[in-house]
Design a protein around this motif. Sequence first.
Motif, PDB file in Angstrom:
ATOM      1  N   MET A   1      -7.485  22.603  28.787  1.00 45.36           N
ATOM      2  CA  MET A   1      -8.693  23.372  28.782  1.00 45.36           C
ATOM      3  C   MET A   1      -8.862  23.993  30.157  1.00 45.36           C
ATOM      4  SD  MET A   1     -12.435  22.441  27.704  1.00 45.36           S
ATOM      5  CE  MET A   1     -13.803  23.311  28.374  1.00 45.36           C
ATOM      6  N   LEU A   2      -9.123  25.279  30.188  1.00 44.84           N
ATOM      7  CA  LEU A   2      -9.343  26.000  31.432  1.00 44.84           C
ATOM      8  C   LEU A   2     -10.838  26.102  31.697  1.00 44.84           C
ATOM      9  CD1 LEU A   2      -6.861  28.916  30.854  1.00 44.84           C
ATOM     10  CD2 LEU A   2      -6.510  26.921  32.276  1.00 44.84           C
ATOM     11  N   ALA A   3     -11.237  25.833  32.919  1.00 45.88           N
ATOM     12  CA  ALA A   3     -12.645  25.956  33.310  1.00 45.88           C
ATOM     13  C   ALA A   3     -12.717  26.183  34.806  1.00 45.88           C
ATOM     14  CB  ALA A   3     -13.412  24.700  32.917  1.00 45.88           C
ATOM     15  N   ASP A   4     -13.894  26.582  35.284  1.00 44.45           N
ATOM     16  CA  ASP A   4     -14.039  26.782  36.717  1.00 44.45           C
ATOM     17  C   ASP A   4     -14.596  25.527  37.375  1.00 44.45           C
ATOM     18  OD1 ASP A   4     -16.622  26.907  35.847  1.00 44.45           O
ATOM     19  OD2 ASP A   4     -17.035  28.907  36.569  1.00 44.45           O
ATOM     20  N   LYS A   5     -14.828  25.604  38.672  1.00 42.95           N
ATOM     21  CA  LYS A   5     -15.217  24.426  39.451  1.00 42.95           C
ATOM     22  C   LYS A   5     -16.520  23.798  38.980  1.00 42.95           C
ATOM     23  CE  LYS A   5     -13.024  25.638  43.800  1.00 42.95           C
ATOM     24  NZ  LYS A   5     -13.235  25.864  45.228  1.00 42.95           N
ATOM     25  N   ALA A   6     -17.380  24.571  38.350  1.00 46.88           N
ATOM     26  CA  ALA A   6     -18.663  24.042  37.897  1.00 46.88           C
ATOM     27  C   ALA A   6     -18.483  22.941  36.851  1.00 46.88           C
ATOM     28  CB  ALA A   6     -19.518  25.163  37.319  1.00 46.88           C
ATOM     29  N   TYR A   7     -17.344  22.932  36.159  1.00 46.76           N
ATOM     30  CA  TYR A   7     -17.083  21.928  35.129  1.00 46.76           C
ATOM     31  C   TYR A   7     -16.129  20.855  35.634  1.00 46.76           C
ATOM     32  CZ  TYR A   7     -19.255  25.381  32.170  1.00 46.76           C
ATOM     33  OH  TYR A   7     -20.148  26.271  31.627  1.00 46.76           O
ATOM     34  N   GLY A   8     -16.057  20.668  36.925  1.00 51.92           N
ATOM     35  CA  GLY A   8     -15.108  19.734  37.509  1.00 51.92           C
ATOM     36  C   GLY A   8     -15.606  18.307  37.638  1.00 51.92           C
ATOM     37  N   ALA A   9     -16.767  17.995  37.092  1.00 49.90           N
ATOM     38  CA  ALA A   9     -17.299  16.638  37.193  1.00 49.90           C
ATOM     39  C   ALA A   9     -16.388  15.652  36.454  1.00 49.90           C
ATOM     40  CB  ALA A   9     -18.705  16.578  36.624  1.00 49.90           C
ATOM     41  N   GLU A  10     -16.346  14.445  36.949  1.00 53.72           N
ATOM     42  CA  GLU A  10     -15.465  13.428  36.369  1.00 53.72           C
ATOM     43  C   GLU A  10     -15.808  13.135  34.911  1.00 53.72           C
ATOM     44  OE1 GLU A  10     -12.111  11.459  36.503  1.00 53.72           O
ATOM     45  OE2 GLU A  10     -12.920  12.511  38.243  1.00 53.72           O
TER      46      GLU A  10
END
Length: 92
Positions: A1-10
């Motif tokens: 799944m590709l996402a940006d840094k905003a969705y980087g939570a553990e």
Amino acid sequence: MLADKAYGAEQIREMIQDQGATPNIPRESNRRRRPCFSKRLYRERNLIERFFSKLKHFRRLANRYERLAANLLATIQLASMRLWLRAHEFTA
């Protein structure tokens, strides 16, 4: 799944992995652990973002006039075909 840094939570990364997908999210600058990340794959996300931006130029899609899912899908398909034809037209 590709996402940006905003969705980087553990928690989000774990949810993606629980569903059987592999997250490809760049790490935040304050994160110590370096998760797996592919820059080549992340660049392809830009193509998708630009495609959705071009779809929003079609007023019928941007204003969401279509209420039925089948009509909305047909409108998206027509707009996609028009974008594809515009990108692949040639001048003789």
